[in-house]
Design a protein around this motif. Structure first.
Motif: not given
Length: 1165
Positions: A779-787, A797-800, A834-837, A859-865
Motif C-alpha cells: 500500500g501507500f506510506r509516506p515519510i512523516i518525520a526526520l530523525y 546525521t539525518v534519518a527517515w 544521510s550525513s551533513i557536514k 510535501e517537504a518534511v522538515t526538522a530544525t537543529l
C-alpha cells in the motif's frame, strides 16, 4: 542275675581281658599288661557245709579284669608290680592288687564260693601320663573304664534289689589304691607329677638329695657330693688351697698359712733371713744382694772407693757433690742436655746444662767432611750457651762440649749439626702443558754444588728427581701425567748439606675433547658431537648459552663415555655458544667451543577470526624467536590463485592479518612462516573457506496492496540458489527459493497496509551467505518525520523511514537561520539516512526532505537543529621543564564564556582560563611524569568537545655528586637521587680528557664503588639519570687519586747484626723512597733511597732488639701511604764472637738496575 548269667558275664569279661592281653599293641612303645586275680580261701574259711547254702544267702562277688596299655616313656613307666597296695573301703566290689607272689586278695566270705563272680579292679594309670605323647590313648582308656564302672554299678543295683537272681544277698567289695613317687613323695593331680619329701629328688622321688646341691661346685652321686678340684667339704662350699699347702701349712679360706721356714703359695719355697732386708733376692733360702749391699740378710750398705771423698754413700750408692760424677764420684760431671737452639747458614747456637762450679767449658767443632780442621772455643764456667760463628753454609759439623773443673776435663757431650743452605727463592711456573712443566727460580749469591728438583705426584706414585748444576735457574720437566697434581721441591746442595726445600704445587693440563660439531639443529633442539680424549676422564663438562647474553651458561656434567648430547628447550632464532671440556681429579682441561643458531620457530595456533565472502581475518600466536615479521602464502585448492603477503610483527602475544579480494565460497590453503633476515621458519598451515557472496543492492522496486517486487545484484562465486525470507509485522514468516540465475522476484498474496522485513541470502549446500535485509510496505506510506542524531559543531546525521511504494529520488535541503549557509543534495531512493557536514558552529539549521515518485513530489518534511560549539584547535606544547609546560592553541569560531583545561597523571586537576587567552603555563608538576591535557570551551551550561594532547615533564637531575674514600686505585661515588623514579644512572669516567669507561648503575642505588683506577691520576665523572625515553641533566665531579704505596715490605735473612728489607715498587712514577727504622729504645735512622731500589740490607744492628721499619714513596711534595714491618734480631754470644759488639749502625744499599730486572737476577750482597 541268675548264676548262669553271672558266670557267663565273668567268662565274657575274662575272654575280653585275655584277648586284650594277647592282641599286639597298636603302637610301638606301649606295654600291655594283663592282670588276673586268683581266689584264695581264707585260712579260717568256711566248711563244705557252708558251700551248700542256698543261693539266696550267697553274696555275689564280681571279679573285673582290665587290660591297660601303659606308655613306656619315662614319665609313664611305673613299676606296677612293685607298688605296695594300700586298702581302702570297697564301693564297687573286691579289688585285688596285681602281680607278684606277695599279692593279697580281699574277698567277701560267702556260703557258696563256687557261685561267686568276682570283679577285681587293678587300675594303675599314672596321672603324669596326661602329659605324655600318648595322653589321648590313655584318656580313651579312662573313658572306657568309666563306662564299665557304670555298668557294674547298675548290675550291683539290680542284684541288691534281687533282680539278678542273687536273692537278698548284698554285694560287697574292697577298693585298693597304690600311690606312686617311690614312697618318698605324693602325686599331685594339678601338677601332674610328684612332690618329693625332704632329702629326695627325681621325677619319681627315687634319688637321694645332696646337702645344698653341692653348692653348685660338685656332682651329687648317691646322696654324696663329688666336689670340683678347687673346692671341698660335705657341700663343696670350702675353697681348696694349692697342693693342699704341700703338707707344710694350714689352709684357711683357700690360702696357705705356711710353717715358719717355708713360704710361697703352696709352702714349697724356703725362706731367707729377714727376707733379705728388701735389698736382695731370696734363692733357695740364700740372699742374692743387689749392688751396694752385703751380709747374710743384705742389711749392710757399701759404696765403691768411699765415693772418692767427693760424695756421700746412701744405700750403697754414691751421691756425688756438685761438679762430680761417676760410680765413685771421681770424674768431672759432663755437660747435660746439649741441644741446638738455632741454626742459620753461618751460625749454630748451642745450649746445655752444667754445674756453676765449672771453671769453663771447651767447645770443639769440625766439619764431618774429609779435610776439616777442628776449631775450639772457651766459654766461662758460668755460661751455658754459645753461638759458633763464621761457618760455611750447608756443612755438617761434629760438635763436642767438655766441662773443665780445675784443669780436669769431663767426658764430651756430642752432637752433629748442619748449617742451612739458603732457601731457594722465587719458584715460578713459566709454562704448563699436559705432560710438562717449566720451572724458574732465583740464583744464589754464594758458591754451592748444585740443585735437586723433584716432582712428586699427589698419590706418590712415580715421582721424578733431577740433579742440576748450580748455574741453572730453570728446568723443563717432561714425561708428566696429564691432569696430575705435582708437588715441586727445590733444594740447594753443598757437600752433604741440603737447604730447606721450597715447595709449590702445580697441576698439569688434561687432554680435553676435540672435533666439536653441532648438527640437526631445529628451532629448539641441537645435537652436539665430539671426540673424547685418549686419557681417562672423570666427567665431561658441557656448557652452552646465548652469545652475548648476561645470564650464566647452562652446565651439564656428563659421563666420560658419552660423545654426543642433545640440547633441548633452546630459544628459537637465537645464536648459541657451546663449549666442552674434560675433568679429571678435579682438574679441567682446555675447552673447545663453537657457535650455532637455532631455527626460527613457526607461529602457533593459527585460526580464523572472521570470514566474509571476499575476506578472511586470520590470527596466530607469535613465534618465540625475535622475528621481523611473517610471510603469509595462500591459494585456492585448485591452484588458480596464488598470493603472498608480508605481515609485520604486532606488539603483544599475537599477530593478525586480513586476506582480501578472495573468491566467495572458495576453500583456500594458507601457510604462515616467521621471517628474520633471510631466514624463514617452517610454515604453520590451515585450510579456510570464504563465505558466500552477499546479494547486494537489495531494493523494493514496486509495491501494491498485496505485492512487493524485489531486485538485487548478482553474487560472485558458485551458489545453488537464493533464499528469500519475509516476515510480517504480526510475526508470520514465509520462505521462497529463487533460482541462482534470477535476481528479482515479486512477493504475492501479502496483507494490505502491512510492513514486511525481507532478507535475501545465497546458499550452496549447507553454507549460506550473510543476508541482505530491507523493509517493504504494501500500500501507500509516506515519510512523516526526520530523525536527527550525532549533532556536533559541524555535522549532523539525518534519518527517515522508507516510504511505500519506494521513492525514486530524495531532495535533502538544509539552510542556516540567517540564510548564509544553504545547500541542496539529491539522494537515491534506496537511502534512508544521510550525513551533513561542513556546518557552522553554534548555528540553527532547518533540514527538509522531499520524496519523488516518478514525476510526483511529496510535501517537504522538515526538522530544525542547532550545532554545538567548536573546540579550540591545534593545541601544542612547548618549553617542558621539570615542573611546568606551556600550552598553546587557536581560538574556536563560536562565541564562548571561558576555557576549561584539565590535566592528569595520578590524579585529575583542572583550571579555568579566560576566553581571550591562547596559551597557558601549567606549573607545580612532577618531574619525569606523563600528563594528559584536555582543553574545551564553555558557554553557559554548554561545553564543546575537548581536544587532547600528552606531554612528559623533564626529568630532574641527580645532585651533589661526590667522590669519597679515594685510594690510589679506587673511589666511592655518592649522590643525591632526583625526585622522580630512575631506571638507570649513566656514568662516564674520563681521565686525561679521554673517555675511559661508560657504565650503568641501577636506579635504586645512591653510590657506586670505582675500582682499577690509576694512581696519581685526575678523573672527571659525569652522571645523568634515565627513565624510559627521558634523560636528566648531567652533574660532574672531579677527583684525583693519590700515589700508591710500596707493597709487601718484608724483613728476611735476619740475624743478630743485620736484616734484608725488600718491597715491591708502586705503580705511580716516583722520585725516591723515605725509609725509617727505629728500635724499641728510641734510636731512629732515616734514609733516602733511589726510585730504582727494591731492597736494602741493614747492618750493624743490635742483637735481640726489635726494630720497626717504615717506608713511603715520594714525588715532589707528594708522598704515598706508609707501609711498615717489624723484626727482632737474634742473640749473639760475646764469648763466641768477641769482635762483634754493636757499634754505630751500618747499612748497605743495593740497586736492582733495569738490566737485572729484565734478566730476573738478584743483586749480590
Amino acid at each position: 542275675m541268675s548264676p548262669v548269667r553271672g558266670w557267663l558275664l565273668g567268662q565274657v569279661l575274662l575272654l575280653l581281658g585275655t584277648q586284650a592281653a594277647l592282641s599286639p599293641s597298636g603302637e610301638e612303645g606301649k606295654l600291655v599288661r594283663t592282670i588276673r586275680v586268683r581266689r584264695q580261701a581264707p585260712s579260717d574259711g568256711p566248711t563244705s557245709q557252708s558251700n551248700n547254702q542256698t543261693i539266696k544267702e550267697q553274696p555275689m562277688v564280681f571279679n573285673h579284669v582290665y587290660n591297660i596299655n601303659v606308655p613306656l616313656e619315662s614319665l609313664c613307666s611305673v613299676d606296677l608290680d612293685s607298688a605296695v597296695p594300700l586298702p581302702s573301703q570297697a564301693t564297687r566290689g573286691a579289688v585285688s592288687s596285681g602281680g607278684g607272689e606277695g599279692a593279697t586278695e580281699f574277698t567277701e566270705q560267702t556260703v557258696d564260693a563256687d557261685s561267686q563272680v568276682t570283679f577285681t579292679h587293678r587300675i594303675n594309670i599314672p596321672k603324669q601320663a596326661c602329659a605324655c605323647p600318648t595322653a589321648n590313648i590313655v584318656q580313651q582308656l579312662a573313658i572306657r573304664i568309666e563306662m564299665l564302672e557304670r555298668e557294674v554299678l547298675l548290675l550291683r543295683a539290680q542284684c541288691s534289689s534281687g533282680n539278678c537272681g542273687c536273692g537278698e544277698s548284698s554285694v560287697t567289695g574292697h577298693l585298693d589304691f597304690i600311690p606312686q613317687c617311690s614312697g618318698h613323695g605324693s602325686f599331685k593331680m594339678d601338677l601332674c607329677g610328684c612332690v618329693c619329701e625332704d632329702g629326695w629328688t627325681g621325677k619319681n622321688c627315687s634319688e637321694p638329695r645332696c646337702p645344698d646341691n653341692c653348692s653348685g661346685q660338685g656332682v651329687c652321686m648317691e646322696g654324696e657330693c663329688v666336689c670340683d678340684r678347687d673346692f671341698g667339704g660335705d657341700n663343696c662350699s670350702e675353697p681348696r688351697c694349692p697342693a693342699d699347702c704341700s703338707g707344710r701349712g694350714l689352709c684357711m679360706d683357700g690360702e696357705c698359712i705356711c710353717e715358719e721356714n717355708f713360704t710361697g703359695e703352696d709352702c714349697t719355697l724356703g725362706r731367707c733371713l729377714n727376707d733379705c732386708s728388701d735389698q736382695g733376692l731370696c734363692t733357695n733360702g740364700t740372699c742374692q744382694c743387689r749392688p751396694g749391699y752385703v751380709g747374710e740378710d743384705c742389711s749392710l750398705a757399701y759404696c765403691a772407693n768411699n765415693c772418692s771423698q767427693k760424695g756421700i754413700c746412701k744405700e750403697g750408692f754414691c751421691v756425688c757433690q756438685d761438679g762430680f760424677a761417676g760410680e765413685d764420684c771421681s770424674a768431672v760431671a759432663p755437660a747435660l742436655n746439649l741441644r741446638m737452639r738455632g741454626v742459620t747458614e753461618h751460625t749454630i747456637d748451642l745450649e746445655w746444662e752444667g754445674s756453676v762450679l765449672m771453671t769453663d767449658y771447651l767447645v770443639t767443632y769440625v766439619a764431618t767432611s774429609p779435610g776439616g780442621v777442628q776449631l775450639e772455643i772457651r766459654i766461662p764456667g758460668n755460661t751455658t750457651t754459645c753461638s759458633i760463628p763464621d761457618l760455611e753454609p750447608g756443612i755438617e759439623y761434629n760438635i763436642n762440649v767438655y766441662a773443665v773443673l780445675n784443669n780436669v776435663i769431663s767426658a764430651p757431650t756430642n752432637t752433629q749439626v748442619s748449617t742451612y743452605l739458603s732457601n731457594p727463592d722465587g719458584l715460578l711456573f713459566k709454562s704448563i702443558t699436559e705432560t710438562s712443566v717449566e720451572v724458574q727460580w732465583q740464583p744464589f749469591y754464594y758458591s754451592f754444588d748444585g740443585w735437586e728438583i723433584s716432582f712428586i705426584p699427589k698419590d706418590n706414585d712415580g715421582g721424578m728427581t733431577a740433579q742440576l748444576p748450580s748455574t741453572i735457574t730453570s728446568f723443563h720437566q717432561t714425561g708428566l701425567r696429564p691432569g696430575e697434581e705435582y708437588t715441586v721441591n727445590l733444594v740447594a746442595l753443598r757437600d752433604q748439606g741440603r737447604s730447606q726445600p721450597v715447595s709449590a704445587t702445580v697441576t698439569t693440563l688434561i687432554d680435553g675433547p676435540t672435533q666439536l660439531i653441532v648438527r640437526d639443529v631445529s628451532d629448539s633442539v641441537a645435537f652436539v658431537e665430539w671426540t673424547n680424549p685418549k686419557a681417562k676422564m672423570d666427567q665431561i663438562v658441557l656448557r652452552y648459552g646465548l652469545v652475548g647474553g648476561d645470564s650464566p651458561k647452562t652446565t651439564f656434567r656428563l659421563q666420560p663415555t658419552l660423545s654426543q648430547y642433545s640440547l633441548q628447550m633452546l630459544r628459537p632464532g637465537s645464536r648459541y655458544e657451546v663449549s666442552i671440556s674434560g675433568v679429571r681429579k678435579g682438574n679441567e682441561s682446555g675447552t673447545i667451543s663453537t657457535e650455532f643458531s637455532t631455527e626460527i620457530d613457526a607461529p602457533k595456533n593459527l585460526r580464523v577470526l572472521s570470514k566474509f565472502s571476499t575476506t578472511l581475518e586470520l590470527e596466530w600466536d607469535n613465534s618465540e624467536a625475535e622475528v621481523e615479521g611473517y610471510q603469509v602464502v595462500y591459494s585456492t585448492l585448485a591452484g588458480d590463485q596464488y598470493e603472498k603477503v608480508i605481515v609485520p610483527l604486532n606488539d603483544g602475544p599475537t599477530s593478525k592479518t586480513t586476506l582480501t579480494n578472495l573468491l566467495p565460497g572458495t576453500e583456500y590453503g594458507i601457510g604462515i612462516s616467521a621471517m628474520l633476515g633471510t631466514n624463514q621458519s617452517f610454515p604453520a598451515t590451515m585450510n579456510a573457506r570464504t563465505g558466500l557472496d552477499v546479494p547486494m543492492d537489495l531494493t523494493v522496486t514496486a509495491s501494491t496492496d498485496n505485492t512487493i517486487t524485489l531486485l538485487w545484484g548478482v553474487v560472485q562465486g558458485p551458489i545453488d540458489h537464493y533464499m528469500v525470507t519475509y516476515t510480517s509485522s504480526s510475526g508470520l514468516t514465509t520462505e521462497v527459493t529463487i533460482p541462482k540465475d534470477v535476481t528479482t522476484t515479486t512477493l504475492n498474496d501479502l496483507e494490505p497496509g502491512t510492513e514486511y522485513t525481507i532478507t535475501v541470502a545465497a546458499q550452496r549446500g549447507r553454507q549460506q551467505s550473510t543476508a541482505a535485509t530491507i523493509d517493504g510496505f504494501t500500500g501507500f506510506r509516506p515519510i512523516i518525520a526526520l530523525y536527527l542524531s550525532d549533532v556536533t559543531w559541524d555535522s549532523v546525521t539525518v534519518a527517515w523511514s522508507a516510504p511505500a511504494p519506494p521513492a525514486d529520488l530524495y531532495i535533502l535541503t538544509y539552510s542556516s537561520e540567517d540564510g548564509t549557509d544553504t545547500s541542496k543534495v539529491t539522494l537515491d531512493g534506496s537511502k534512508t539516512r544521510s550525513s551533513i557536514k561542513g556546518l557552522l558552529p553554534s548555528t540553527e539549521y532547518t533540514v527538509s526532505l522531499i520524496t519523488i515518485h516518478g514525476e510526483v513530489k511529496s510535501e517537504a518534511v522538515t526538522a530544525t537543529l542547532t550545532t554545538g560549539m567548536d573546540p579550540p584547535k591545534e593545541m601544542t606544547v612547548s618549553y617542558a621543564t621539570e615542573d611546568s609546560v606551556i600550552i598553546s592553541w587557536l581560538r574556536p569560531f563560536a562565541p564562548f564564556d571561558y576555557y576549561k583545561m584539565s590535566y592528569q597523571s595520578a590524579r585529575v586537576d583542572s583550571v579555568v582560563i579566560d576566553n581571550d587567552v591562547t596559551n597557558y603555563t601549567l606549573s607545580s608538576l612532577h618531574p619525569a611524569t606523563e600528563y594528559e591535557i584536555n582543553l574545551n570551551v564553555v558557554r553557559g551550561s554548554q561545553e564543546s568537545k575537548s581536544i587532547t594532547t600528552r606531554v612528559f615533564t623533564a626529568m630532574d637531575m641527580p645532585m651533589e655528586l661526590t667522590a669519597l674514600n679515594i685510594t690510589p686505585q679506587g673511589a666511592l661515588l655518592r649522590w643525591n637521587p632526583p625526585l622522580s623514579s630512575v631506571d638507570n644512572y649513566v656514568f662516564t669516567l674520563t681521565c686525561y680528557q679521554v673517555t675511559a669507561n661508560t657504565f650503568l648503575v641501577e636506579g635504586v642505588k645512591q653510590e657506586h664503588q670505582l675500582s682499577k683506577l690509576k694512581p696519581s691520576t685526575t678523573y672527571s665523572v659525569a652522571l645523568y639519570a634515565t627513565k624510559g625515553p627521558l634523560t636528566s641533566g648531567t652533574v660532574i665531579a672531579n677527583f684525583e687519586t693519590p700515589m700508591d704505596a710500596p707493597l709487601n715490605l718484608t724483613a728476611s735473612e735476619v740475624n743478630h747484626r743485620s736484616a734484608l728489607i725488600s718491597w715491591q715498587p708502586p705503580i705511580a712514577d716516583i722520585d725516591n723512597y723515605m725509609l725509617t727504622y727505629k728500635s724499641v729504645d728510641g734510636n731512629r735512622k732515616e734514609l733516602i733511597l733511589d726510585a730504582e731500589d727494591t731492597w736494602i740490607r741493614l747492618e750493624g744492628l743490635a742483637d735481640t732488639t726489635e726494630y720497626t721499619v717504615r717506608l713511603q714513596a715520594a714525588r715532589g711534595l707528594e708522598t704515598s701511604g706508609i707501609v711498615s714491618t717489624a723484626f727482632t734480631t737474634g742473640k749473639h754470644t760475646h764469648a763466641c764472637n768477641p769482635g762483634d759488639s754493636p757499634l754505630f749502625p751500618q747499612w748497605r744499599l743495593h740497586h736492582l738496575h733495569q738490566q737485572r730486572r729484565q734478566s730476573g737476577s738478584a743483586g749480590l750482597l
